[in-house]
Each structure stands twice: as C-alpha cells, then as structure tokens.
Design a protein around this motif. Structure first.
Motif, mmCIF file in Angstrom:
data_model
loop_
_atom_site.group_PDB
_atom_site.id
_atom_site.type_symbol
_atom_site.label_atom_id
_atom_site.label_comp_id
_atom_site.label_asym_id
_atom_site.label_seq_id
_atom_site.Cartn_x
_atom_site.Cartn_y
_atom_site.Cartn_z
ATOM 1 N N SER A 97 0.841 -1.202 0.000
ATOM 2 C CA SER A 97 0.000 0.000 0.000
ATOM 3 C C SER A 97 0.869 1.241 0.000
ATOM 4 O O SER A 97 0.544 2.241 -0.648
ATOM 5 C CB SER A 97 -0.902 0.011 1.227
ATOM 6 O OG SER A 97 -1.751 -1.099 1.217
ATOM 7 N N GLN B 128 -7.427 0.326 -0.075
ATOM 8 C CA GLN B 128 -7.715 -0.798 0.807
ATOM 9 C C GLN B 128 -8.752 -0.382 1.837
ATOM 10 O O GLN B 128 -9.704 -1.092 2.099
ATOM 11 C CB GLN B 128 -6.404 -1.199 1.479
ATOM 12 C CG GLN B 128 -6.499 -2.389 2.375
ATOM 13 C CD GLN B 128 -5.122 -2.811 2.854
ATOM 14 O OE1 GLN B 128 -4.140 -2.084 2.706
ATOM 15 N NE2 GLN B 128 -5.046 -3.985 3.427
ATOM 16 N N ASP C 70 -6.145 -1.864 -4.581
ATOM 17 C CA ASP C 70 -5.471 -2.340 -3.371
ATOM 18 C C ASP C 70 -6.395 -3.292 -2.619
ATOM 19 O O ASP C 70 -7.330 -2.863 -1.950
ATOM 20 C CB ASP C 70 -5.069 -1.152 -2.498
ATOM 21 C CG ASP C 70 -4.084 -1.548 -1.404
ATOM 22 O OD1 ASP C 70 -3.847 -2.767 -1.242
ATOM 23 O OD2 ASP C 70 -3.553 -0.655 -0.729
ATOM 24 N N GLU C 71 -6.130 -4.559 -2.740
ATOM 25 C CA GLU C 71 -6.913 -5.622 -2.100
ATOM 26 C C GLU C 71 -8.417 -5.461 -2.296
ATOM 27 O O GLU C 71 -9.180 -5.440 -1.334
ATOM 28 C CB GLU C 71 -6.591 -5.703 -0.608
ATOM 29 C CG GLU C 71 -5.169 -6.153 -0.378
ATOM 30 C CD GLU C 71 -4.898 -6.486 1.078
ATOM 31 O OE1 GLU C 71 -5.815 -6.979 1.752
ATOM 32 O OE2 GLU C 71 -3.769 -6.268 1.514
ATOM 33 N N GLY D 219 -3.098 -2.773 6.701
ATOM 34 C CA GLY D 219 -4.455 -3.295 6.856
ATOM 35 C C GLY D 219 -4.499 -4.653 7.534
ATOM 36 O O GLY D 219 -5.261 -4.866 8.484
HETATM 37 MG MG LIG Z 1 -2.066 -2.679 2.334
#
Ligand SMILES: [Mg+2]
Ligand SMILES: Nc1ncnc2c1ncn2[C@@H]1O[C@H](COP(=O)(O)OP(=O)(O)OP(=O)(O)O)[C@@H](O)[C@H]1O
Lengths: 355, 510
Positions: free
Chosen positions: B44, B86, B165-166, B405
């Motif tokens: 990230s 995220q 992001d994810e 995260g």
């Molecule tokens: Mg991350």
C-alpha cells in the motif's frame, strides 16, 4: 519503552511550542504594523508584553489561573469529542453559588469554610453543565448549541442576582453588586508578590491540571474518554456507554468552570458583580487547542495566555492606547495562533487521509 | 514494449520502520500486474506514492517514459491514474452519487449537472454489470457495495492506470469473479492495472506479471506463466506454507453455548433484517454461515453481540437468556466478537495498538485496580499479544492507524481471541490477512473449538466456511434456508441455496 513514549511526548511538546513562538513573532509584527498605521507607537505592544512577564508577573499569574482552569474545562470533554462552549455560563453559576454560600456562612467562620464555598461552586457549575449533557443524551439536542445558549442564561441570571436578589441594600452606588464577603473568606494572596493581584488560586489551577492529567493518562475513566472520543462505534462495541461518558465529562468540565467562578469571587472581586467575566471560557478553547488538549500542555499555554491578556491590560495602563485597540491587539494574537492550529489540523487530516 | 509505469529505487521510511527499501517495479502498458507480499510488506505504501498521496524519501517515478513528480493525488488523477484504496476513502454522510462525482463534477453554469452525471454513471454500471443505489448514503451500504462505488468512481474518471489495493478482500467469490472480468475488459480497452491481493488463485487467474515484496524489498518478479502457487507462496513467505488446519475429530459437548429462538430484527436502511432465525451452537462446535454478502449476516452477528436489539425472539448464551442484556454484560458472560468492519467498529484509529488491545480487559485486574491503570501490565500484555499474533510493529505504543491493513486485523483478532470466550463470533476473521497469518488465525479458531468453545464463523469465502465448519447454515434474505453437517453438501449445492433457488422445507436440529 516507557522512556520512549516520554521522549516522544517531550519532543512533540518542544516542537509544538517552538512553532507557537514563531507564530507569536508573526503576530507581534502584524500588530506593530497595525499600531503604526493607526497612529500609535508600534513598540507599545512590546512594552506591554515585556512588563507582563517581568515587573508585572503577579498580574500574569492572576490571569493565568482562570486561563489554565478554562483550558482544562474545555479539554476534558474535548477528549471525548464533546464540545462544551458553555464554560462562561458555568463560571457564572459557580460565582453565584460561591457568593451565596460565603454570605450565608456565619460572620466569623474559619478560612477552612472556603472549602464549602468551592464545593458549592463546583456543584453548581456541574449541575448547570449537566443540563445540556442530559438534553444531548436523552433528546439528542446538539450540545454545541445548547451550551452556547446557556451562556446567556448564566450571564443574565448573574445580573439578576447581583441587581435584585443579592444586591447590597446598604450601598447606594450604581454598581450592581452583592455585599462584600467577610475578609476571612477571601482567598489569600501570594505573599511573595506583596500586595498584588496574584493569589493562591494558581495553586488550585495547577492542582486541577495535574489531576486532569492523572485522570487522562492513568485511569480507566481517561481510557474510556479517549476511546469514546476517537471512535464511538468502537466504544459501544466494547460495551462502553458513551452517554455515561458524556455526562461524566460535562459534569467534570462544569465543576472546573464553577471553581473558576469561585476563585474570581473569593480572590479578586470579593463580591458578585454583574459582568465580571471577560469571556474566559472562549479563551479556554484556544488555550486547550494550543496544548493539543493535553492537560500538562494547558499549564504552559494557560500561563502564556495569562501573560498575553495581562500584557494587554498593562499596555492600556502604561500607554495612551485606548481599551478597544488593546482588544483588537488581543484578537490579532488569538487569530494568528489559531490560524496555525487550523493549518496543523488540516495538515494532519491530509496525512491521515493518505493511509 | 514500453513501460507504462516505472517506480525506480523508491525508499520510504516511517518512524520505526522502513516501509520501502530501494524498491523498483516495472509495469508494462496494457497489462495486469500483480503486487504480492505479506502484511506490512509495503504494498500500500508504494501504491500511495504512485498515487501522489505520500512522497518517497528517495527514488523517482516515470510514467510512459517521462519522469513525474506528484504533489497530491489531484496530479495523479490528472495523469489518468485511479486508485481503489484498501480502506475506502468515501464521505460517510454523502450519497453514493456525490461520492462518485466528487472532484470531477459535470457543470451546467455554476450548478452541478446531476442528470448528466447520473446518465454517465448508469452507462458505466450497465456496461460493467456493477450495481449500486446512487441515492443511498455511504454509511448505509455494505462493504461490498462501497467497493463497487470506488471502482465506479475510478471508471467514471476514465482512468488509464488503475490501482486496486486488495479489492477482493471484501468480496464474495461471485463478486470476485465479476470483478476479475471487469479487469480483463479494462485491459482489453488498453488500461493498465495494478492488482494487490493475498489470494494466489486470483493472481494466477488474471495477472500477466507479478512482483513480490517482503519486508520492504522486492523478493521476486516475473511473468505469471512461469509461476505456480507453491512457488509464489515460497516467494511471499520465504518458506513452504501448509494449508492443512490441524483439528481434532468432531465431538461436541452437550451444552448449548448459543441458542437463538425465532429472532427477527428491525428493518434498517441499507440492511437486510433477520426473519425468524433459530440457531444452536454447542460446545466445541464451529457453525459456519454461508451466504451472499448483504443477506443478513451483519444483523446476525450484531444481534448476538447486543449491538442491535432483537425485535422478537430470544437469544441465550450458555443457556441463560441474554436478550435484554447490555453489550458489556454479554461480554462478561463470555462473548467475543470480531466485527466485519475493522475500521468502523473493530478499532479506534487514533488510539494506540495497546489501547485497542485493552478494550475487553482495561477495567479488570491486573490491568487496572480501582480505576487506576497499571501501565506496566498493560504494556507487557500488549507486547506479548503483538508477538503471539504476528502483528508487525516496532512497539505497541504506535497508533493503530500506522499499521498495514492486515496487521490491524490481527490486532482485532488478538484482542477477541485472547479473552478466553465461551462464544466467539468471527465475522470475516481473515479479511485482508496474508497467507501465513490466515493459516495462523484458522489454526487458532480450531484450537478454540477443540478446547470446547462455540464458534460462529461468518465469512464471505465459501471455501473458508466449508473447510472450518462442523455445521453450515445458509442464509438468504435474512432467513436460514438450509443446514448441513460437514461434508454433506458440496460447493455447488450450497451455492444454489445461497442464491435462493432452493430451500430446505424442514430444518433439523431446532
Ligand atoms: Mg495494504
Ligand atoms: N502512516 C504510517 N506511519 C507509520 N508507519 C506506517 C504508516 N503507514 C505504513 N506504515 C508501516 O509501513 C509498513 C508497510 O505498510 P503497508 O501498508 O504498505 O503494508 P501492506 O503491504 O499494504 O500490508 P497489508 O497487506 O497488510 O495491507 C508497515 O510496517 C506499516 O506499519
């Protein structure tokens, strides 16, 4: 690890203070320009401030007392994201209660009876602060609005008390004021400063600030306050009742405000005067923000603000600058410094957004 | 072939950690590039740098061969870069529409031309099969929907480069599939995509090239065709990972840890209420809830935890009625709860890691005595928990907002698992967590079960539900429509119940 946090805290404090000093310089330059343009000597402000922190230190101490306490009264609820803009009203209520009790006590009560006077003031302030808190918790009224409006109630109630109910019938002066308190119930002066306005109220202020710091950093109440302030959903999920925390912080805040009222009455005015309070509660907001809502920081910023407002008074006394100009000067200082705080907040928001 | 993006020798440090250490990533034009790595590897961080949200300490960025320097995300957006974060960046009190058009508003004179915006957005939603209610407020919609809003927002800005992001962490398998489809479509249209995920199957599925990071450095890169799942996991973790969860044979106790009798909840905006739900969890049993996101899972978890009241029916904990009990009382009676949204309910961002860990025990000995906290005990326990649950942080006095995260999720899990619960509600416990830690968390859940606790596992990942649960219940539109023992039904059969095309007439066990 323990030392590590302390180093972090101290470093942060030092950085914050040095930035504030820079802002102060900026403010002073602006003021000098303002004074020069308006036809006064630009150096009067330096003279005023200089004396506030040297010859006239006693005046600064006298003003630091309410500033520190107002800062604490603001920062306790602020930590829980509760905004008490009614400190001024609570100060008035404290003053009324203090005067009432002091006059009701037998003529020659020992100075220890002052404890009763202060207790009454704290309770009155707390109860008055609980009104908006209860309204907020049970009827979801906006606490900012209600506290703000109750300031007027506090102020007019004081006027009413001073001019009607408690007015000294023997004095035929124009001033609306109660009877003077018996001498033995006056809060003692600081002996080191001789016959000045500095009084032991400052000890009370320091003690209250230390207590608040203890409450914040060392107790479960402080933990709950912080958690509620940073994420109310999270607090609820953990079983913390936000409503109780709101009532608690407002009561504490009101109690501290009430004590300000008691100090003003017992140490300075020695009686209840209609409008003795020059908006201390609002200065408290700046004091608290300046210290990042940290009670230990409030000690410093409160002292600093005490110096500023005393400096204004001194400036008025030693030069030909009229009262209204001093007020403008104060406003410039407050604006410049709070502009800095706002900038800092914006920057922090931006950084927080970047994660 | 030209590189669309070159991140060259990027270094970025935060107090106490170096998040990126001399990282270089090359991304070709028109490809889907996978970015992989453990929690806290720095994925990230480097994407935020590319998006102009933070500045690198060292290194430079080239876009289509030209060096660029971004002062803010606005600069990146102008260059055609879009990012789905995220942790979503949406304004909670505004409508979906306002959130999408923010900063990119069609104007008619000085007014916002909402009609045109709505038309354009409807086009996009139709074209890509993404559906959200534009009039709903953000704080009323589910996490999966927020995800869709973020994607629509990026598409609406006509991006050339899209960073995800994810995105799949919060999606159900079906939603994931359609997202992967959208990604392929965007690629066909010439868009360059960067895709961060912890799920290796998705990587093998859509990406053309991958870059793997560990502890702030690049540990490997190359075309996906030369990789396989074992090789990737070795690159990510540095060693082989087994996916087997050690679990004893199922022998539940005869005490009911949780019993729900005909529970219904009130209708709330943006929420599916529960209708007449009955459920039993015995000691030593994992009950998994399968269902498409938004079919009442949120209400199910929250009504048991006491966050929302039951409109009718009753909830029993350890065979005692707790329907009227406060949240705190339920917690005292042995309830633990990993909530589905770690940022909204699971953590307080501005508090330290240690303060976040203390939520269930701050008012108990030895952490406090008559309201006075014992800082030494607090710190010691926090450090122990961080170590045990693999939270990557220099120490537990950092605010939890500085964690990656996945590490934030581990803090939530550590807190709820360590309070020795009788009943654990685990909603999306492994959301956003890397493969190593996922394995660890699942093992822990299995351990809790083997030591006689009851567990309610709510997960968007059917695979996880099927692997862990002794009993599976399927939830559809707020009702429990089917119930199976382990191994009684396969994915396809469960899938049919999840979509509401089938339901069991008589549920046994109630
Ligand atoms: Mg991350
Ligand atoms: N604002 C910040 N302040 C301090 N440290 C930070 C900050 N942001 C990130 N970090 C640290 O940088 C490291 C990398 O974080 P990053 O968020 O990039 O990880 P990630 O690879 O995205 O992990 P995840 O898969 O869990 O999302 C972590 O150790 C994290 O604690």
């Amino acid at each position: 690890m323990e030392t590590n946090i302390w180093r972090k805290r101290v470093n942060g404090a030092v950085r914050a203070i040095s930035r504030q000093l820079c802002m102060l310089v900026v403010a002073i330059v602006i003021i000098m320009v303002f004074l020069a343009v308006s036809g006064y000597s630009p150096f009067t402000v330096l003279k005023g401030l200089g004396r506030a922190f040297s010859q006239d230190l006693s005046g600064t101490i006298r003003w630091s007392t309410p500033m520190i306490l107002a800062g604490i009264a603001i920062c306790i609820p602020f930590k829980a994201q509760v905004f008490n803009l009614g400190v001024d009203g609570q100060i008035y209520l404290g003053a009324i209660a203090a005067t009432w009790v002091a006059l009701a006590l037998p003529e020659n009560s020992p100075p220890a009876a002052l404890i009763l006077v202060f207790l009454a003031a704290a309770i009155a302030g707390a109860v008055f602060a609980l009104i908006p808190a209860v309204l907020n918790v049970y009827c979801s009224t906006d606490i900012i609005v209600t506290t703000l409006l109750l300031n007027f109630v506090g102020q007019f109630l004081t006027e009413f008390m001073a001019s009607e109910v408690m007015r000294d019938p023997e004095k035929l002066t124009q001033v609306n004021a109660s009877k003077t308190l018996p001498q033995n119930l006056w809060l003692p002066k600081l002996s080191a400063f001789g016959n000045s306005s500095a009084n032991v109220g400052i000890y009370i202020a320091v003690a209250v600030a230390l207590l608040a710091a203890f409450l914040f950093f060392k107790t479960t109440h402080g933990y709950e306050i912080k958690v509620v302030g940073s994420n109310a959903n999270f607090a609820r999920y953990g079983g913390i009742r936000s409503s109780r925390v709101i009532l608690k912080v407002m009561a504490l805040s009101g109690a501290v405000s009430g004590i300000i009222g008691a100090i003003e009455v017992t140490a300075t005015q020695h009686r209840l005067i209609a409008s003795f309070n020059p908006g201390i509660g609002f200065d408290g907001i700046v004091v608290s923000l300046l210290a990042n809502n940290n009670p230990l920081g409030v000690l410093i910023s409160g002292f600093f603000f005490g110096g500023l407002s005393n400096g204004g008074n001194v400036m008025e006394r030693v030069t030909d600058v009229p009262h209204i100009v001093t007020q403008i000067v104060m406003a410039i200082i407050i604006l410049t410094i709070s502009a800095n705080i706002t900038l800092k907040h914006l920057k922090r928001k931006k950084e927080a957004g970047s994660k | 072939m030209a590189f669309a993006i070159e991140l060259l020798n990027i270094t970025k440090g935060f107090p106490g950690v170096i998040a990126n250490n001399d990282v270089s990533v090359h991304i070709k034009e028109g490809e889907i590039h996978g970015l992989l790595g453990e929690n806290g590897a720095g994925k990230s961080t480097i994407m935020n740098i590319l998006y102009g949200m933070s500045k690198p300490d060292e290194g430079k960025i080239c876009l289509f061969g030209q060096a660029v320097e971004f002062q803010s995300p606005m600069d990146a957006i102008r260059q055609g870069i879009g990012m789905v974060h995220q942790h979503f960046m949406l304004m909670p009190d505004e409508t979906v529409l306002r959130n999408i058009i923010l900063g990119w508003t069609p104007k008619k004179g000085i007014c916002i031309d909402e009609k045109r915006a709505v038309a354009e957005i409807n086009d996009i939603m139709e074209q890509y099969g993404l559906k959200v209610n534009l009039k709903a407020k953000i704080n009323q919609i589910s996490v999966g929907e927020k995800q869709r809003v973020e994607i629509i927002k990026a598409l609406y800005r006509k991006v050339k480069i899209l960073i995800l992001d994810e995105p799949t962490a919060v999606l159900t398998p079906a939603e994931t599939d359609s997202l992967l489809d959208i990604m392929r479509r965007l690629k066909e249209q010439g868009c360059t995509l960067i895709f961060i995920t912890h799920k290796l199957r998705e990587v093998m599925d859509v990406t053309d090239n991958v870059t793997v990071m560990r502890k702030g450095v690049v540990t490997g890169f190359g075309p996906t065709s030369e990789m396989d799942i074992t090789k990737l996991s070795r690159l990510i973790v540095g060693k082989e990972v087994s996916t087997k969860i050690p679990m004893e044979k199922f022998h539940p106790g005869d005490k009911k840890v949780l019993e729900m009798k005909h529970v219904s909840t009130a209708r709330r905006p943006g929420r599916m209420p529960l209708k007449d739900v009955s459920l039993v969890i015995n000691e030593g049993e994992i009950v998994g809830v399968a269902g498409v996101d938004g079919n009442g899972q949120t209400d199910l978890g929250e009504v048991i935890a006491g966050l929302i009241p039951a409109e009718s029916g009753a909830v029993f904990l350890d065979e005692k009625d707790v329907t009227r009990d406060s949240i705190r009382k339920r917690r005292k009676k042995g309830l633990s709860h990993v909530p589905e949204d770690r940022l909204k309910t699971g953590a307080a961002r501005d508090c330290t890691i240690s303060e976040n860990l203390m939520l269930n025990m701050y008012n108990e000995k030895p952490y406090s005595n008559k309201s006075v906290m014992n800082q030494k005990e607090v710190l010691q326990t926090s450090e122990e928990l961080c170590e045990k649950y693999l939270v990557k942080t220099p120490d537990s006095n950092y605010t939890i907002g500085t964690l990656s995260g996945g590490n934030m999720q581990k803090v939530v899990v550590a807190r709820e698992f360590s309070s020795s619960p009788r009943l654990l509600i685990a909603a999306q416990p492994t959301r956003g967590v890397d493969i190593g830690a996922t394995q660890y968390i699942r093992t822990k859940i299995a351990e809790l079960r083997d030591s006689g606790k009851g567990i309610l596992l709510i997960s968007a990942e059917l695979e996880e539900v099927m692997a862990m649960s002794d009993k599976i219940v399927v939830i559809y539109e707020g009702e429990i429509v089917a119930q199976f023992k382990r191994g009684e039904a396969d994915e396809y059969e469960i899938g049919e119940y999840m979509l509401g095309s089938k339901r069991q007439e008589v549920l046994y066990g109630n």
